[in-house]
Design a protein around this motif. Structure first.
Motif, PDB file in Angstrom:
ATOM      1  N   GLY A 159       0.802  -1.227   0.000  1.00 45.56           N
ATOM      2  CA  GLY A 159       0.000   0.000   0.000  1.00 45.56           C
ATOM      3  C   GLY A 159       0.830   1.269   0.000  1.00 45.56           C
ATOM      4  N   THR A 160       2.025   1.225  -0.588  1.00 48.51           N
ATOM      5  CA  THR A 160       2.855   2.433  -0.689  1.00 48.51           C
ATOM      6  C   THR A 160       2.127   3.482  -1.532  1.00 48.51           C
ATOM      7  OG1 THR A 160       4.946   1.268  -0.397  1.00 48.51           O
ATOM      8  CG2 THR A 160       5.043   3.350  -1.614  1.00 48.51           C
ATOM      9  N   GLU A 161       1.865   4.644  -0.899  1.00 44.60           N
ATOM     10  CA  GLU A 161       1.099   5.706  -1.570  1.00 44.60           C
ATOM     11  C   GLU A 161       1.981   6.858  -2.042  1.00 44.60           C
ATOM     12  OE1 GLU A 161      -1.287   6.502   1.790  1.00 44.60           O
ATOM     13  OE2 GLU A 161      -2.401   4.631   1.603  1.00 44.60           O
ATOM     14  N   HIS A 162       3.063   7.093  -1.298  1.00 44.35           N
ATOM     15  CA  HIS A 162       3.970   8.187  -1.660  1.00 44.35           C
ATOM     16  C   HIS A 162       5.407   7.739  -1.466  1.00 44.35           C
ATOM     17  CE1 HIS A 162       1.434  11.858  -2.115  1.00 44.35           C
ATOM     18  NE2 HIS A 162       0.575  11.124  -1.434  1.00 44.35           N
ATOM     19  N   ILE A 163       6.264   8.098  -2.418  1.00 45.61           N
ATOM     20  CA  ILE A 163       7.711   7.984  -2.227  1.00 45.61           C
ATOM     21  C   ILE A 163       8.267   9.404  -2.326  1.00 45.61           C
ATOM     22  CG2 ILE A 163       9.891   7.185  -3.210  1.00 45.61           C
ATOM     23  CD1 ILE A 163       8.442   4.647  -4.142  1.00 45.61           C
ATOM     24  N   ILE A 164       8.938   9.826  -1.251  1.00 46.35           N
ATOM     25  CA  ILE A 164       9.497  11.179  -1.188  1.00 46.35           C
ATOM     26  C   ILE A 164      11.016  11.047  -1.176  1.00 46.35           C
ATOM     27  CG2 ILE A 164       9.626  13.279   0.221  1.00 46.35           C
ATOM     28  CD1 ILE A 164       6.851  12.364   1.420  1.00 46.35           C
ATOM     29  N   ILE A 165      11.691  11.829  -2.022  1.00 46.49           N
ATOM     30  CA  ILE A 165      13.157  11.753  -2.101  1.00 46.49           C
ATOM     31  C   ILE A 165      13.759  13.075  -1.639  1.00 46.49           C
ATOM     32  CG2 ILE A 165      15.140  11.422  -3.641  1.00 46.49           C
ATOM     33  CD1 ILE A 165      13.367   9.679  -5.416  1.00 46.49           C
ATOM     34  N   LEU A 166      14.762  12.976  -0.749  1.00 46.74           N
ATOM     35  CA  LEU A 166      15.447  14.168  -0.252  1.00 46.74           C
ATOM     36  C   LEU A 166      16.957  13.951  -0.333  1.00 46.74           C
ATOM     37  CD1 LEU A 166      13.074  13.310   2.156  1.00 46.74           C
ATOM     38  CD2 LEU A 166      13.363  15.774   2.492  1.00 46.74           C
ATOM     39  N   ALA A 167      17.693  15.052  -0.518  1.00 51.10           N
ATOM     40  CA  ALA A 167      19.147  15.045  -0.397  1.00 51.10           C
ATOM     41  C   ALA A 167      19.453  15.939   0.798  1.00 51.10           C
ATOM     42  CB  ALA A 167      19.812  15.573  -1.668  1.00 51.10           C
ATOM     43  N   GLU A 168      19.932  15.315   1.866  1.00 46.71           N
ATOM     44  CA  GLU A 168      19.983  15.973   3.176  1.00 46.71           C
ATOM     45  C   GLU A 168      20.714  17.315   3.175  1.00 46.71           C
ATOM     46  OE1 GLU A 168      21.332  13.270   6.180  1.00 46.71           O
ATOM     47  OE2 GLU A 168      20.667  14.567   7.803  1.00 46.71           O
ATOM     48  N   LYS A 169      21.841  17.417   2.447  1.00 54.42           N
ATOM     49  CA  LYS A 169      22.659  18.639   2.540  1.00 54.42           C
ATOM     50  C   LYS A 169      22.393  19.625   1.398  1.00 54.42           C
ATOM     51  CE  LYS A 169      25.622  17.288   6.013  1.00 54.42           C
ATOM     52  NZ  LYS A 169      26.762  16.373   5.786  1.00 54.42           N
ATOM     53  N   ASN A 170      21.410  19.374   0.563  1.00 54.04           N
ATOM     54  CA  ASN A 170      21.109  20.330  -0.507  1.00 54.04           C
ATOM     55  C   ASN A 170      20.536  21.628   0.072  1.00 54.04           C
ATOM     56  OD1 ASN A 170      21.924  18.513  -2.448  1.00 54.04           O
ATOM     57  ND2 ASN A 170      20.010  18.584  -3.611  1.00 54.04           N
ATOM     58  N   GLY A 171      20.691  22.726  -0.670  1.00 59.99           N
ATOM     59  CA  GLY A 171      20.131  24.018  -0.251  1.00 59.99           C
ATOM     60  C   GLY A 171      18.637  23.902  -0.006  1.00 59.99           C
ATOM     61  N   PHE A 172      17.962  23.219  -0.915  1.00 57.72           N
ATOM     62  CA  PHE A 172      16.562  22.818  -0.727  1.00 57.72           C
ATOM     63  C   PHE A 172      16.561  21.281  -0.697  1.00 57.72           C
ATOM     64  CE2 PHE A 172      15.373  26.742  -3.474  1.00 57.72           C
ATOM     65  CZ  PHE A 172      15.277  27.567  -2.355  1.00 57.72           C
ATOM     66  N   PRO A 173      16.488  20.671   0.489  1.00 58.38           N
ATOM     67  CA  PRO A 173      16.648  19.204   0.561  1.00 58.38           C
ATOM     68  C   PRO A 173      15.564  18.401  -0.154  1.00 58.38           C
ATOM     69  CG  PRO A 173      17.025  20.201   2.713  1.00 58.38           C
ATOM     70  CD  PRO A 173      16.472  21.284   1.825  1.00 58.38           C
ATOM     71  N   LEU A 174      14.333  18.914  -0.178  1.00 61.13           N
ATOM     72  CA  LEU A 174      13.263  18.121  -0.805  1.00 61.13           C
ATOM     73  C   LEU A 174      13.427  18.128  -2.321  1.00 61.13           C
ATOM     74  CD1 LEU A 174      10.635  16.495  -0.633  1.00 61.13           C
ATOM     75  CD2 LEU A 174       9.385  18.654  -0.634  1.00 61.13           C
ATOM     76  N   ILE A 175      13.539  16.930  -2.898  1.00 61.64           N
ATOM     77  CA  ILE A 175      13.726  16.791  -4.343  1.00 61.64           C
ATOM     78  C   ILE A 175      12.386  16.541  -5.021  1.00 61.64           C
ATOM     79  CG2 ILE A 175      14.832  15.417  -6.164  1.00 61.64           C
ATOM     80  CD1 ILE A 175      17.042  16.494  -4.539  1.00 61.64           C
ATOM     81  N   ALA A 176      11.636  15.548  -4.529  1.00 58.73           N
ATOM     82  CA  ALA A 176      10.407  15.158  -5.214  1.00 58.73           C
ATOM     83  C   ALA A 176       9.512  14.342  -4.295  1.00 58.73           C
ATOM     84  CB  ALA A 176      10.745  14.330  -6.458  1.00 58.73           C
ATOM     85  N   ASP A 177       8.222  14.427  -4.588  1.00 57.64           N
ATOM     86  CA  ASP A 177       7.210  13.618  -3.904  1.00 57.64           C
ATOM     87  C   ASP A 177       6.393  12.934  -4.995  1.00 57.64           C
ATOM     88  OD1 ASP A 177       4.897  12.625  -2.719  1.00 57.64           O
ATOM     89  OD2 ASP A 177       4.603  14.352  -1.408  1.00 57.64           O
ATOM     90  N   PHE A 178       6.481  11.611  -5.040  1.00 60.26           N
ATOM     91  CA  PHE A 178       5.759  10.839  -6.051  1.00 60.26           C
ATOM     92  C   PHE A 178       4.538  10.189  -5.411  1.00 60.26           C
ATOM     93  CE2 PHE A 178      10.215  10.922  -7.273  1.00 60.26           C
ATOM     94  CZ  PHE A 178      10.172  11.218  -8.632  1.00 60.26           C
TER      95      PHE A 178
END
Lengths: 156, 103
Positions: free
Chosen positions: A89-108
């Motif tokens: 039942g995976t509904e969302h996969i969220i990807i982040l790069a911890e040390k990026n200026g804006f860490p949130l990359i994408a929410d699928f």
């Protein structure tokens, strides 16, 4: 964002307004950007802030999530990342790069048979963890993999 | 920004869908090397994919996705011949879309 659409959505009975607009041909079917864009989350400067705005804080570490990424990325501008979630039942996969200026990359958001799997390429400004957060059945799970970045890909 | 390419093929009962998009994907954090000025953000914010008319993927993106984005995902229950449509929207309101039949 489209200001007109914003104001429509803010209005009372937004759903019926959208339906009428669709019927009138103002909105092409399949072009209804239901989710909008989570500006607060994408412009958060740290991972905790981004996850809080995503409603995805406090995830439990899960061995059912696999984050595939290179151990060393020579070019931080293009880092291949694959996330596989075996959590039912995976509904969302969220990807982040911890040390990026804006860490949130994408929410699928995944539905109607889409499996717990996404593969993409991300930018990394510095060596850090790539974090995958999964939402499933009202719960939050996470896993991480460190990627060493030789040349940062966010410019500066 | 047009020119998205989609490839979709079956592996057992799962469709694997791959897309390559054309976009600069500027984060809004990068400085121009010559002028020293910040290059304004210009990136895809939303990606929606349908298979056979049903939404299977509804994503929000920041500028941290690489230039000329690559995306792959898998859909169970799809079948050969189903139409895949992927649409993108960026922070300037520019749209792109492409479609392909699952092979």
């Amino acid at each position: 964002m489209n200001e007109q659409r914003r104001s429509i959505l803010k209005g009372a009975g937004a759903a019926s307004v959208v339906t009428v607009a669709a019927a009138a041909g103002l909105l092409k079917p399949g072009t209804v950007w239901a989710a909008g864009w989570n500006k607060a989350a994408f412009e958060a400067k740290d991972m905790a802030g981004a996850l809080s705005s995503e409603g995805a804080s406090g995830g439990a570490d899960s061995g059912q999530i696999t984050v595939k990424a290179p151990d060393i990325a020579e070019n931080g501008a293009v880092v291949p990342v694959e996330v596989i979630s075996a959590i039912p039942g995976t509904e969302h996969i969220i990807i982040l790069a911890e040390k990026n200026g804006f860490p949130l990359i994408a929410d699928f958001g995944l539905q109607n048979g889409a499996e717990g799997y996404v593969s993409t390429r991300i930018k990394m400004g510095a060596t850090s963890n790539v974090v995958a957060v999964v939402k499933a059945g009202g719960k939050v799970y996470k896993a991480a993999k460190e990627v060493k970045v030789t040349i940062g890909g966010c410019g500066g | 920004m047009a020119g998205m390419k989609i490839r979709a093929s079956m592996a057992g009962d799962v469709a694997e869908i791959k897309a390559l998009m054309n976009h600069v994907m500027e984060t809004g954090l990068r400085k121009d090397a010559k002028t020293g000025e910040i290059v304004p953000a210009h990136h895809i914010t939303n990606v929606t994919a349908t298979v056979g008319g049903k939404v299977v993927l509804d994503a929000q993106w920041g500028g941290g996705i690489s230039k000329n984005p690559y995306l792959a995902f898998k859909v169970k229950g799809a079948k050969a011949g189903d139409k895949v449509v992927i649409e993108t929207l960026d922070n300037k309101g520019e749209k792109d879309s492409a479609e392909a039949d699952i092979g």
